[in-house]
Design an enzyme around this catalytic site. Structure first.
Site, mmCIF file in Angstrom:
data_model
loop_
_atom_site.group_PDB
_atom_site.id
_atom_site.type_symbol
_atom_site.label_atom_id
_atom_site.label_comp_id
_atom_site.label_asym_id
_atom_site.label_seq_id
_atom_site.Cartn_x
_atom_site.Cartn_y
_atom_site.Cartn_z
ATOM 1 N N CYS A 1 0.830 -1.208 0.000
ATOM 2 C CA CYS A 1 0.000 0.000 0.000
ATOM 3 C C CYS A 1 0.865 1.259 0.000
ATOM 4 C CB CYS A 1 -0.929 -0.002 1.202
ATOM 5 S SG CYS A 1 -2.109 -1.370 1.208
ATOM 6 N N ARG B 1 -8.564 -3.910 -2.201
ATOM 7 C CA ARG B 1 -7.576 -3.254 -3.068
ATOM 8 C C ARG B 1 -8.230 -3.156 -4.436
ATOM 9 N NH1 ARG B 1 -2.422 -2.566 -2.096
ATOM 10 N NH2 ARG B 1 -2.022 -4.495 -0.966
#
Length: 219
Positions: free
Chosen positions: A58, A135
């Site tokens: 991330c 995601r």
């Protein structure tokens, strides 16, 4: 936090959004202050989510997107991040990124601690207990309609060049006059729309020309 669907749109919580859906509106806190999704109307928007702050993949994505933000801006597209972590976690994370990587995260990152937005967008199921599958990327047109989306697992990051390519392709074909073929890149020709009559199929000098012909170069 407030979530609202279009008045003519009924969706099950946790059901994936489909291309052509008007995306659910939300009002939420972010690193740039309160965010009302309706304020993005009139611009292309990429809404992207990540499972958690202070995680390797991330962090790499957020840094890469921050560095590419001017390229998205040149295409009239704004970026909006989302994570299930709290606003204070987001603030600490972007401070750490600035101090260690020298990169300022100028686009907003929304908090979603109850996963209300994640459920409304179908990132997780209605009964999900964690954000392990969050995601996802949503390409939203200026009218608030979903034009493309994709999802990745915890272990694999997104490709920012591919995000830019998809955005350019969506913009190129928006007028309905052409189609972007496999591996299309900005500046390459588009495909023409296929003929839909026997006359069109029989009139083409090229046997495949009625359904597979290139147009002039894209912009």
């Amino acid at each position: 936090m407030t979530i609202a669907c279009d008045e003519n749109q009924e969706r099950d919580q946790g059901a994936p959004l489909r291309i052509g859906d008007r995306v659910p509106r939300f009002v939420a806190r972010s690193t740039a202050g309160p965010i009302d999704l309706d304020s993005y109307r009139g611009n292309w928007l990429i809404l992207f989510s990540h499972p958690a702050d202070f995680t390797p993949v991330c962090t790499s994505e957020v840094v890469a997107l921050a560095r590419a933000a001017p390229q998205f801006g040149e295409l009239g597209c704004r970026l909006l991040g989302l994570s299930v972590d709290s606003l204070y976690s987001h603030l600490a994370w972007i401070r750490l990124i600035r101090d260690t990587a020298g990169v300022a995260i100028d686009f907003p990152i929304i908090e979603d601690p109850t996963m209300e937005i994640a459920r409304a967008y179908g990132m997780v199921g209605a009964d999900a207990r964690d954000s392990g599958t969050v995601r996802s990327t949503y390409f939203i047109d200026p009218g608030g309609v979903l034009q493309a989306s994709n999802s990745y697992p915890l272990t694999v990051g997104r490709s920012i060049p591919e995000m830019l390519r998809v955005l350019r392709a969506l913009q190129e074909v928006r007028d309905g006059a052409g189609l972007a073929p496999a591996d299309w890149q900005p500046g390459a020709p588009l495909l023409g729309l296929p003929g839909e009559t026997a006359e069109a199929a029989l009139a083409s000098e090229d046997p495949a020309g009625w359904f597979h012909a290139t147009l002039g170069s894209g912009s």
